[in-house]
Design a protein around this motif. Structure first.
Motif, PDB file in Angstrom:
ATOM      1  N   GLN A 202       0.715  -1.270  -0.010  1.00  0.00           N
ATOM      2  CA  GLN A 202       0.059   0.098   0.060  1.00  0.00           C
ATOM      3  C   GLN A 202       0.970   1.284   0.099  1.00  0.00           C
ATOM      4  O   GLN A 202       0.483   2.182   0.828  1.00  0.00           O
ATOM      5  CB  GLN A 202      -0.925  -0.116   1.308  1.00  0.00           C
ATOM      6  CG  GLN A 202      -2.015  -1.093   1.134  1.00  0.00           C
ATOM      7  CD  GLN A 202      -2.942  -1.167   2.393  1.00  0.00           C
ATOM      8  OE1 GLN A 202      -2.721  -0.602   3.434  1.00  0.00           O
ATOM      9  NE2 GLN A 202      -4.272  -1.410   1.908  1.00  0.00           N
ATOM     10  N   VAL A 203       1.978   1.366  -0.665  1.00  0.00           N
ATOM     11  CA  VAL A 203       2.787   2.372  -1.245  1.00  0.00           C
ATOM     12  C   VAL A 203       2.339   3.129  -2.406  1.00  0.00           C
ATOM     13  O   VAL A 203       2.539   2.210  -3.331  1.00  0.00           O
ATOM     14  CB  VAL A 203       4.193   2.125  -1.179  1.00  0.00           C
ATOM     15  CG1 VAL A 203       5.276   3.073  -1.047  1.00  0.00           C
ATOM     16  CG2 VAL A 203       4.457   1.302   0.543  1.00  0.00           C
ATOM     17  N   SER A 204       2.367   4.317  -2.417  1.00  0.00           N
ATOM     18  CA  SER A 204       2.181   4.890  -3.704  1.00  0.00           C
ATOM     19  C   SER A 204       3.364   5.148  -4.566  1.00  0.00           C
ATOM     20  O   SER A 204       4.608   5.190  -3.873  1.00  0.00           O
ATOM     21  CB  SER A 204       1.518   6.408  -3.626  1.00  0.00           C
ATOM     22  OG  SER A 204       2.178   7.111  -2.704  1.00  0.00           O
ATOM     23  N   GLY A 205       3.337   5.508  -5.730  1.00  0.00           N
ATOM     24  CA  GLY A 205       4.590   5.743  -6.650  1.00  0.00           C
ATOM     25  C   GLY A 205       4.335   6.334  -7.809  1.00  0.00           C
ATOM     26  O   GLY A 205       3.259   6.546  -8.479  1.00  0.00           O
ATOM     27  N   HIS A 206       5.483   6.284  -8.569  1.00  0.00           N
ATOM     28  CA  HIS A 206       5.420   6.884  -9.783  1.00  0.00           C
ATOM     29  C   HIS A 206       6.393   6.015 -10.776  1.00  0.00           C
ATOM     30  O   HIS A 206       7.251   5.330 -10.440  1.00  0.00           O
ATOM     31  CB  HIS A 206       6.466   8.295 -10.290  1.00  0.00           C
ATOM     32  CG  HIS A 206       5.920   9.305  -9.263  1.00  0.00           C
ATOM     33  ND1 HIS A 206       6.475  10.416  -9.101  1.00  0.00           N
ATOM     34  CD2 HIS A 206       4.886   9.276  -8.287  1.00  0.00           C
ATOM     35  CE1 HIS A 206       6.025  11.026  -8.106  1.00  0.00           C
ATOM     36  NE2 HIS A 206       4.854  10.516  -7.368  1.00  0.00           N
TER      37      HIS A 206
ATOM     38  N   VAL B 123       1.282   7.743 -12.272  1.00  0.00           N
ATOM     39  CA  VAL B 123       1.070   7.823 -10.775  1.00  0.00           C
ATOM     40  C   VAL B 123       0.030   7.080 -10.129  1.00  0.00           C
ATOM     41  O   VAL B 123      -1.030   6.857 -10.872  1.00  0.00           O
ATOM     42  CB  VAL B 123       1.208   9.494 -10.467  1.00  0.00           C
ATOM     43  CG1 VAL B 123       1.178   9.339  -8.874  1.00  0.00           C
ATOM     44  CG2 VAL B 123       2.105  10.274 -10.811  1.00  0.00           C
ATOM     45  N   TRP B 124       0.466   6.261  -9.128  1.00  0.00           N
ATOM     46  CA  TRP B 124      -0.791   5.654  -8.620  1.00  0.00           C
ATOM     47  C   TRP B 124      -0.786   5.857  -7.132  1.00  0.00           C
ATOM     48  O   TRP B 124       0.113   6.120  -6.562  1.00  0.00           O
ATOM     49  CB  TRP B 124      -0.479   3.942  -8.871  1.00  0.00           C
ATOM     50  CG  TRP B 124       0.405   3.484  -7.985  1.00  0.00           C
ATOM     51  CD1 TRP B 124       0.243   2.864  -6.624  1.00  0.00           C
ATOM     52  CD2 TRP B 124       2.166   3.162  -8.010  1.00  0.00           C
ATOM     53  NE1 TRP B 124       1.522   2.378  -6.057  1.00  0.00           N
ATOM     54  CE2 TRP B 124       2.490   2.585  -6.989  1.00  0.00           C
ATOM     55  CE3 TRP B 124       2.691   3.355  -9.227  1.00  0.00           C
ATOM     56  CZ2 TRP B 124       3.719   2.053  -7.141  1.00  0.00           C
ATOM     57  CZ3 TRP B 124       4.017   3.011  -9.358  1.00  0.00           C
ATOM     58  CH2 TRP B 124       4.531   2.523  -8.312  1.00  0.00           C
TER      59      TRP B 124
ATOM     60  N   PRO C 206      -2.723   8.919 -14.124  1.00  0.00           N
ATOM     61  CA  PRO C 206      -3.024   7.812 -13.344  1.00  0.00           C
ATOM     62  C   PRO C 206      -2.698   6.333 -14.104  1.00  0.00           C
ATOM     63  O   PRO C 206      -2.875   6.090 -15.221  1.00  0.00           O
ATOM     64  CB  PRO C 206      -4.564   7.724 -13.162  1.00  0.00           C
ATOM     65  CG  PRO C 206      -4.957   8.710 -14.062  1.00  0.00           C
ATOM     66  CD  PRO C 206      -3.926   9.474 -14.825  1.00  0.00           C
ATOM     67  N   VAL C 207      -2.100   5.573 -12.996  1.00  0.00           N
ATOM     68  CA  VAL C 207      -1.904   4.130 -13.724  1.00  0.00           C
ATOM     69  C   VAL C 207      -3.229   3.504 -13.644  1.00  0.00           C
ATOM     70  O   VAL C 207      -3.991   3.647 -12.427  1.00  0.00           O
ATOM     71  CB  VAL C 207      -0.890   3.529 -12.794  1.00  0.00           C
ATOM     72  CG1 VAL C 207      -0.919   1.857 -13.005  1.00  0.00           C
ATOM     73  CG2 VAL C 207       0.417   4.198 -12.541  1.00  0.00           C
ATOM     74  N   PRO C 208      -3.587   2.897 -14.467  1.00  0.00           N
ATOM     75  CA  PRO C 208      -4.830   2.117 -14.558  1.00  0.00           C
ATOM     76  C   PRO C 208      -4.910   0.998 -13.623  1.00  0.00           C
ATOM     77  O   PRO C 208      -3.785   0.356 -13.537  1.00  0.00           O
ATOM     78  CB  PRO C 208      -4.983   1.548 -16.173  1.00  0.00           C
ATOM     79  CG  PRO C 208      -4.027   2.350 -16.862  1.00  0.00           C
ATOM     80  CD  PRO C 208      -2.918   2.824 -15.957  1.00  0.00           C
TER      81      PRO C 208
END
Length: 272
Positions: free
Chosen positions: A104-108, A117-118, A137-139
């Protein structure tokens, strides 16, 4: 005499509002006017810094360059001509992405021309928007749309430094491809191809320009700048640099990034 200056952007050249101060601008223009090459050496895309290049008089200029994606690409400003790249393979990017989503870490994810980006937080959205970084956004369903694109780097964002450090140590052990792992902006852990770092790209560009290592000045603040600071004849840390970067540098500015630290170093060491 220094003929090439490579310089980090965020938290080095740019102030707290992500702008280039007038003093920094004037010092850089004076260095270029005497025949020098001023090269932004950034973790970001070359396309995201076109406004900065315009302010510095470097936009679309032949014989002037940008090093992007932590050394993942060298680009000539005239025509945004990509000279070299060191991309990651799709399987490695997907492995890191899957680990991050499970944690559950966001990123690019950076391709050569786009940023995906998600799960960005509100603060992360504001950080990107302040810097004029365009992103998509990342799908949710799949990364398959990236299979045929050049993948320059993948970075994870977490506000907890201990968590970033843990991710930086754990993820390279869980993927099959060797990685270059760095940290930046007090918020990211970054993963590049092992052949890509700011120092290697600096020396590669210097060789193309006929510039010796001792004719290079490098300025930065964080661990992704260490390779160029140690590769250059003169490595400079801005005052707000990390302790590790300050220890590696030949000179530490008295000013921080919010008070024209880059101009301080250029005026002290690089102007006739």
């Amino acid at each position: 005499m220094y003929k090439l200056i490579v310089c980090d952007l965020d938290e080095t050249l740019l102030d707290r509002d992500a702008r280039i101060s007038k003093q920094n601008e004037q010092a850089i223009k004076a260095f270029v006017a005497q025949g020098g090459h001023f090269v932004p050496n950034t973790g970001r895309s070359f396309l995201s810094i076109q406004d900065d290049l315009q302010q510095l008089g470097l936009l679309q200029q032949p014989g002037q360059y940008v090093i992007s994606y932590n050394g993942g690409a060298i680009v000539e400003n005239a025509g945004n001509q990509v000279l070299t790249t060191n991309p990651l393979d799709f399987a490695t990017v997907k492995q890191i992405y899957d680990i991050a989503r499970a944690e559950q870490v966001s990123g690019h994810i950076y391709t050569l021309e786009n940023l995906y980006v998600w799960q960005p937080s509100v603060a992360e959205q504001q950080y990107l928007e302040q810097r004029g970084v365009k992103h998509m956004p990342v799908p949710d369903d799949s990364l398959d749309f990236l299979r045929t694109q050049p993948l320059m780097k993948i970075i994870l964002q977490d506000d907890d430094p201990a968590r970033r450090e843990a991710l930086g140590k754990a993820i390279p052990k869980r993927v099959t491809t060797p990685l270059a792992t760095t940290f930046s902006s007090g918020r990211y852990v970054e993963f590049n191809h092992v052949a890509a770092d700011k120092g290697k790209a600096t020396l590669q560009l210097a060789a193309k320009l006929g510039v010796k290592p001792d004719e290079i000045m490098a300025l930065g603040d964080n661990s992704n700048d260490l390779a160029m600071i140690t590769a250059a004849g003169l490595g400079v840390s801005v005052q707000n640099g990390t302790d590790v970067v300050k220890a590696a540098a030949d000179y530490v500015t008295t000013a921080d990034h919010a008070h024209s630290a880059v101009a301080e170093a250029i005026e002290k060491f690089a102007l006739h």
